[in-house]
Design a protein around this motif. Structure first.
Motif, PDB file in Angstrom:
ATOM      1  N   ARG A 105      79.711  55.947   6.944  1.00  0.00           N
ATOM      2  CA  ARG A 105      79.455  57.233   7.590  1.00  0.00           C
ATOM      3  C   ARG A 105      78.463  57.106   8.741  1.00  0.00           C
ATOM      4  O   ARG A 105      77.619  56.205   8.751  1.00  0.00           O
ATOM      5  N   ILE A 106      78.582  58.017   9.695  1.00  0.00           N
ATOM      6  CA  ILE A 106      77.606  58.141  10.776  1.00  0.00           C
ATOM      7  C   ILE A 106      76.408  58.902  10.222  1.00  0.00           C
ATOM      8  O   ILE A 106      76.551  60.044   9.776  1.00  0.00           O
ATOM      9  N   ASP A 107      75.264  58.267  10.214  1.00  0.00           N
ATOM     10  CA  ASP A 107      74.055  58.968   9.739  1.00  0.00           C
ATOM     11  C   ASP A 107      73.737  60.130  10.677  1.00  0.00           C
ATOM     12  O   ASP A 107      73.509  61.264  10.240  1.00  0.00           O
ATOM     13  N   SER A 108      73.693  59.820  11.964  1.00  0.00           N
ATOM     14  CA  SER A 108      73.378  60.840  12.964  1.00  0.00           C
ATOM     15  C   SER A 108      73.792  60.338  14.332  1.00  0.00           C
ATOM     16  O   SER A 108      73.999  59.139  14.545  1.00  0.00           O
ATOM     17  N   ALA A 109      73.930  61.268  15.262  1.00  0.00           N
ATOM     18  CA  ALA A 109      74.182  60.943  16.672  1.00  0.00           C
ATOM     19  C   ALA A 109      73.346  61.896  17.505  1.00  0.00           C
ATOM     20  O   ALA A 109      73.398  63.121  17.296  1.00  0.00           O
ATOM     21  N   LYS A 110      72.564  61.341  18.422  1.00  0.00           N
ATOM     22  CA  LYS A 110      71.651  62.150  19.220  1.00  0.00           C
ATOM     23  C   LYS A 110      71.767  61.782  20.692  1.00  0.00           C
ATOM     24  O   LYS A 110      71.923  60.612  21.045  1.00  0.00           O
ATOM     25  N   VAL A 111      71.671  62.794  21.561  1.00  0.00           N
ATOM     26  CA  VAL A 111      71.601  62.551  23.000  1.00  0.00           C
ATOM     27  C   VAL A 111      70.141  62.289  23.332  1.00  0.00           C
ATOM     28  O   VAL A 111      69.290  63.160  23.158  1.00  0.00           O
ATOM     29  N   THR A 112      69.839  61.094  23.805  1.00  0.00           N
ATOM     30  CA  THR A 112      68.446  60.737  24.099  1.00  0.00           C
ATOM     31  C   THR A 112      68.117  60.848  25.584  1.00  0.00           C
ATOM     32  O   THR A 112      66.952  60.967  25.946  1.00  0.00           O
TER      33      THR A 112
END
Length: 259
Positions: free
Chosen positions: A241-248
């Motif tokens: 699974r993807i833990d998280s995705a963030k725009v940095t």
């Protein structure tokens, strides 16, 4: 990348993994054989998708950086809105909405697959996979349901040929009669959108290229590349699974985005 005949036949069979539900064997085979003769020059047709159809879609005006975390390890993705503004905008918008958090990589074709295969792709992004009770056999059929419309958001196929000012929309390069390579190619680490046999059917599902896959160029929309963490991508297994995705970086360049 040159492939032996047997390897090619295997890839024709597994390329269906880039399609959502509904691909027939003939359609898969057709999509697996783009014309890669880049030497000829062909006038680039005007954009086919109407401005009315595209005006409300998220658009990325420039580049952005997304950090996707899998098993606690980061994958840094450079998202290219200069050459794929709608496809990149859609991805960044979905990241900002948290759509990818907790989703499963439902298809892995490569060393980590069972049985191990020649490196091909890691695919995820089906929102249905957030539900742990959803049947794994049905994953790969879903897309992002836009809360503003109550329907699945689908974006036009968007591929910019080398030397062109604008991308071609809603057609593969071959069907548009263009014999140029796309600006964004399927090199190892490329990030691109999965779709069905219909050109304008991409929604939220994406894939990482595990190797140079030039035979996909011109048929599927690449919108970015992994700049760091390819070793993490190589280790992804089906069901991770993807833990998280963030725009940095670059969130200010997104237009018509949601929350």
């Amino acid at each position: 990348m040159q492939l032996k005949v047997q390897q090619w036949l295997v890839l024709v069979l597994i390329i269906g993994g880039l399609c959502l539900a509904g691909c027939t064997p003939n359609q898969v085979a057709n999509s697996a054989s783009p014309d890669n003769t880049a030497a000829e020059t062909t006038p680039v047709p005007a954009i086919q998708t109407s401005s009315v159809q595209m005006k409300n879609l998220p658009t990325l005006e420039g580049t952005a950086t997304v950090v996707m975390t899998v098993k606690g390890q980061p994958i840094t993705i450079e998202v290219d809105g200069k050459n794929a503004p709608l496809t990149a905008g859609n991805f960044v918008d979905l990241v900002q909405r948290g759509v990818y958090d907790g989703l499963v990589f439902h298809r892995v074709i490569g060393p980590q697959s069972r049985p191990p295969e020649q490196p091909f792709v890691v695919q995820g992004g089906d929102p249905q996979s957030k539900n742990p009770n959803f049947s794994p056999q049905r994953l790969g059929t879903g897309g992002f349901i836009d809360p503003n419309t109550g329907t699945e958001r689908q974006i036009p196929l968007e591929i910019k040929p080398t030397g062109a000012t604008d991308p071609i929309y809603s057609r593969t390069l071959k069907s548009a009669g263009v014999r140029k390579q796309p600006v964004l190619q399927h090199l190892r680490g490329a990030v691109a959108m999965a779709r069905s046999q219909q050109p304008d059917s991409a929604s939220s599902q994406f894939y990482f290229a595990l190797a140079d896959l030039s035979f996909l160029d011109g048929d599927y929309a690449v919108f970015g590349k992994v700049t760091s963490g390819m070793d993490v991508v190589d280790k992804i297994q089906q069901g991770d699974r993807i833990d998280s995705a963030k725009v940095t970086e670059g969130s200010d360049k997104l237009k018509n985005g949601g929350k």
